[in-house]
Design an enzyme around this catalytic site. Structure first.
Site: not given
Ligand code: GLC
Length: 738
Positions: A265
């Site tokens: 993430d």
């Molecule tokens: C964010 C979220 C995740 C998302 C990623 C890209 O922090 O936790 O769900 O897909 O970053 O935006």
């Protein structure tokens, strides 16, 4: 490319090139002049020019023209001309935005959800995207957590059905197919258990609960063929998921058989330092790669450390090769080596985006997601009535959700716009009535240009106008709710209430006209004690998406009979949270009315939620007959047939969601008082009857047991069939295992 050719490509790459494939950067940085980006907007990330040149993936930008240009630019920078992966959070629709996932869960309609995902994929693919960071498969039990909005709810079975449906909708059978994108199941794993509902907080989950409640939906997504998985921000057993080898290699890859790309993430590898698990970036890089994380989302932890760690003999280069192989294979599965632009097509983009067919689907999906929580007969309204539409959501276009990152509020249809299409103007009134939020309420995220501050005089005038309109009306439709930024990532709320300034409006309007219907916009269950006591009807519409206004008008007028069922319990109040139907019985279970002193109960509130999982009303009424089982014993390989007869005993056609729950009465571990095992949507005309038959197998009775995998145990099982998780329509059978 053949696998042989892919292997040759991998073997011909330099180490730096390989590390570049493990880096995902924001696409917008690559589209600037590199020096400007590195000195300006990207300065804090610590990347160098070569990192940009070799980056294998980009996040956050969509648009056919932009991504065609970027792909050409980036391939020229790449020594072997390897195409990029373009990824974005197309969570519940791209420009045509469908109901937020918590609402799609409430539709109990996986087929509809698959269509929504397929449509979202079409719009995303034609806009140049290859991957969507969806479905979010996190089980949720705590309405304080802002991301319940992105989840399909509190039940492992419903979440599994919905997650698999989204993966199939996004991916189809072949990623090379036009209009398909790779799905990314997230957040692995257990992110929804953030303590106290505070985002990014520690998750303390027993192995038993982790296996039986939290993991099933991720596994369903992987079994449906998800091409990617994303790590979660939380720790699992004290180890951050993103560096957790047991979680990622033993469970995700070995047990679940996931062979696709594992992406962190956002900055989650770097954050293992904050967690106190990694000493520094080098340590973070080592632990994440050893855990099997293939792509570092938006930091320089991999790009700044992997080469050196390998040169110093601290990491085996085979781990890097394994990661890069999976990334190259995904690009190959998408057909990017033959066609690096895949479906990107500026002309088609204009035809496909927000086309009438997509809007019609969004309208249908939204209406199916709504849950009628209360109705004393005031709904549906008729065109002959004088109706006052009052509230900050009457003419508000922002009803998409904080994760509708490619959606545009201007495309939405408001309640007022939809009502003006069906109701004669002379008998209608439309007024805002109050601001959506009190002045100064803290919101984070992508701010729109909306007016957020109102003077006392402005508020007085709005309220006066609303009360005057309410006085004149036969019925008041009061459109209230959370701001879309009050749910979603980093949007945890300790007080899960309708904004107080709107409750004041509710009280003032109810005082001049008791015929109030509340249409509630929210990304989470809210404390509805006062509203449900005083309003004559309450319709939960969640964050309904682009066609929200049309769908609401369709339901208010009875053109569509609501059929949604809660995907998550609505607590009596926040003090009851976490509250969920599939709980353990405890040694001192409390039943309403028990007066014994030493029972598991509160002194000041009931145990039951205000509205339970699986609950939702209709404009008609259904009777469900006593449950009949065709046998009283079951052996492995056999099935028990559970059947009920459903009859529409009301005055209009409607759809009932018939739900099958099972309880394992006594086992080697305590089991939930009920577990959803199947459901069926039945549409009947007045007077019509249908027999609903569920087949129960021994496999459905299995649960995860440490050291034994999924097992069933002989003994009594109670079967429940009804229209909510509170059904007591039950029969029992005994599982016999020789
Ligand atoms: C964010 C979220 C995740 C998302 C990623 C890209 O922090 O936790 O769900 O897909 O970053 O935006």
């Amino acid at each position: 490319m053949t696998e042989q050719e892919l292997k040759q490509l991998l073997n011909s790459m330099t180490r730096k090139e390989k590390v570049g494939q493990t880096l995902q950067v924001m696409a917008r940085f690559l589209m600037e002049n590199t020096d400007d980006a590195l000195m300006g907007s990207a300065a804090g990330f610590g990347w160098e020019k070569e990192d940009f040149d070799l980056a294998g993936a980009a996040i956050g930008t969509h648009g056919a023209e932009k991504l065609i240009a970027l792909q050409k630019l980036q391939m020229e920078r790449q020594p072997h001309g390897i195409p990029m992966l373009f990824m974005k959070d197309i969570i519940h629709g791209m420009r045509t935005v469908f109901p937020a996932p918590i609402g799609q869960g409430a539709s109990f309609d996986p087929e509809m959800t698959e269509k929504c995902a397929q449509t979202a994929a079409k719009e995303a693919a034609v806009s140049g995207l290859h991957v969507t960071f969806s479905p979010m498969a996190d089980l949720v039990r705590d309405a304080r957590w802002g991301r319940v909005m992105e989840s399909t709810g509190e039940d492992p079975y419903l979440n599994s059905r919905m997650t698999a449906a989204m993966v199939k909708g996004f991916q189809g059978k072949d990623l090379k197919e036009p209009g398909r994108v790779a799905a990314c199941v997230k957040h692995f794993a257990g992110y929804g258990a953030a303590e106290a509902g505070r985002d990014y907080n520690t998750a303390e989950i027993s192995e038993h609960t982790f296996r039986n409640a939290y993991l099933p939906a991720y596994e369903a997504g992987i079994q449906a063929g998800a091409a990617m998985v994303m790590t979660s921000f939380n720790t699992v057993d004290g180890i951050p998921a993103t560096g957790n080898r047991h979680l990622m290699r033993d469970i995700l890859r070995d047990e679940m058989g996931f062979e696709g790309v594992l992406i962190s993430d956002f900055a989650a590898i770097l954050e293992t330092i904050n967690h106190g698990y990694a000493e520094d970036k080098a340590d973070a890089a080592k632990k994440a790669l050893e855990a099997g994380v293939d792509i570092d989302m938006c930091t320089n932890v991999y790009s700044g450390n992997l080469c050196r760690l390998i040169e110093e003999g601290k990491i085996d280069e085979r781990l890097l090769d394994e990661a890069v192989w999976r990334i190259l294979k995904l690009k190959n599965d998408l057909g990017l080596f033959e066609n690096p632009f895949k479906d990107a097509d500026p002309e088609k983009e204009k035809e496909v985006i927000l086309c009438p067919e997509h809007r019609a689907l969004a309208r249908e999906a939204a209406a199916k997601s709504f849950v009628l929580l209360k109705n004393d007969g005031v709904l549906p309204v008729s065109a002959e009535q004088k109706i006052a539409f009052i509230g900050p959501y009457v003419n508000r276009k922002e009803m998409l959700s904080s994760w509708a990152v490619a959606g545009e509020a201007k495309d939405s249809v408001t309640i007022q716009e939809a009502a003006q299409e069906v109701f004669a103007p002379e008998r209608m009134a439309y007024c805002q009535g109050s601001p959506l939020l009190e002045n100064g309420v803290r919101l984070v995220g992508f701010r729109t240009e909306e007016k957020m501050e109102y003077s006392a005089e402005e508020c007085r005038q709005m309220e006066e106008e609303a009360c005057n309109a309410a006085k004149e009306a036969d019925v008041v439709i009061l459109a209230l709710g959370e701001h879309y930024l009050q749910s979603g990532e980093a949007a945890s709320r300790a007080m899960i209430e309708i904004p107080e300034i709107q409750m004041e409006l509710f009280r003032k309007v109810s005082a001049v006209n008791p015929n109030v219907v509340v249409v509630l916009f929210s990304g989470r269950p809210l404390d509805l004690r006062e509203v449900s006591r005083k309003a004559r009807a309450v319709l939960e519409v969640w964050m309904p998406g682009t066609e929200g206004g049309h769908a609401i008008a369709d339901v208010l007028t009875g053109k569509v009979n609501p059929s949604g069922k809660l995907s998550m319990s609505f607590p009596y109040c926040v003090g009851q949270v976490p509250v969920y139907y599939n709980a353990l019985n405890t040694g001192r279970p409390y039943k309403e009315g028990d007066e014994d002193r030493f029972l598991s109960r509160y002194l000041d509130i009931p145990n039951k939620p205000l509205y339970p999982f699986g609950y939702g009303l209709s404009y008609t009424e259904f009777s469900i007959s006593e449950l009949v089982l065709d046998r009283e014993t079951l052996r492995p390989g056999e099935t028990v047939t559970a059947s009920v007869t459903v009859k529409n005993i009301g005055k209009c056609e409607g759809t009932e969601v018939v739900q099958l729950y099972i309880r394992d009465v006594a086992a080697s571990v305590a089991r939930p008082v009920k577990e959803l095992k199947d459901f069926r949507k039945v549409t009947l005309k007045p007077g019509e009857v249908e027999t609903v038959v569920f087949e129960i197998s021994e496999e459905m009775l299995r649960f995860y047991k440490e050291g034994q995998g999924r097992v069933s145990e002989a003994g009594e099982f109670r079967v429940f069939v009804g229209n909510s998780s509170e059904t007591e329509n039950q029969r029992s059978f005994v599982l016999i295992k020789d």
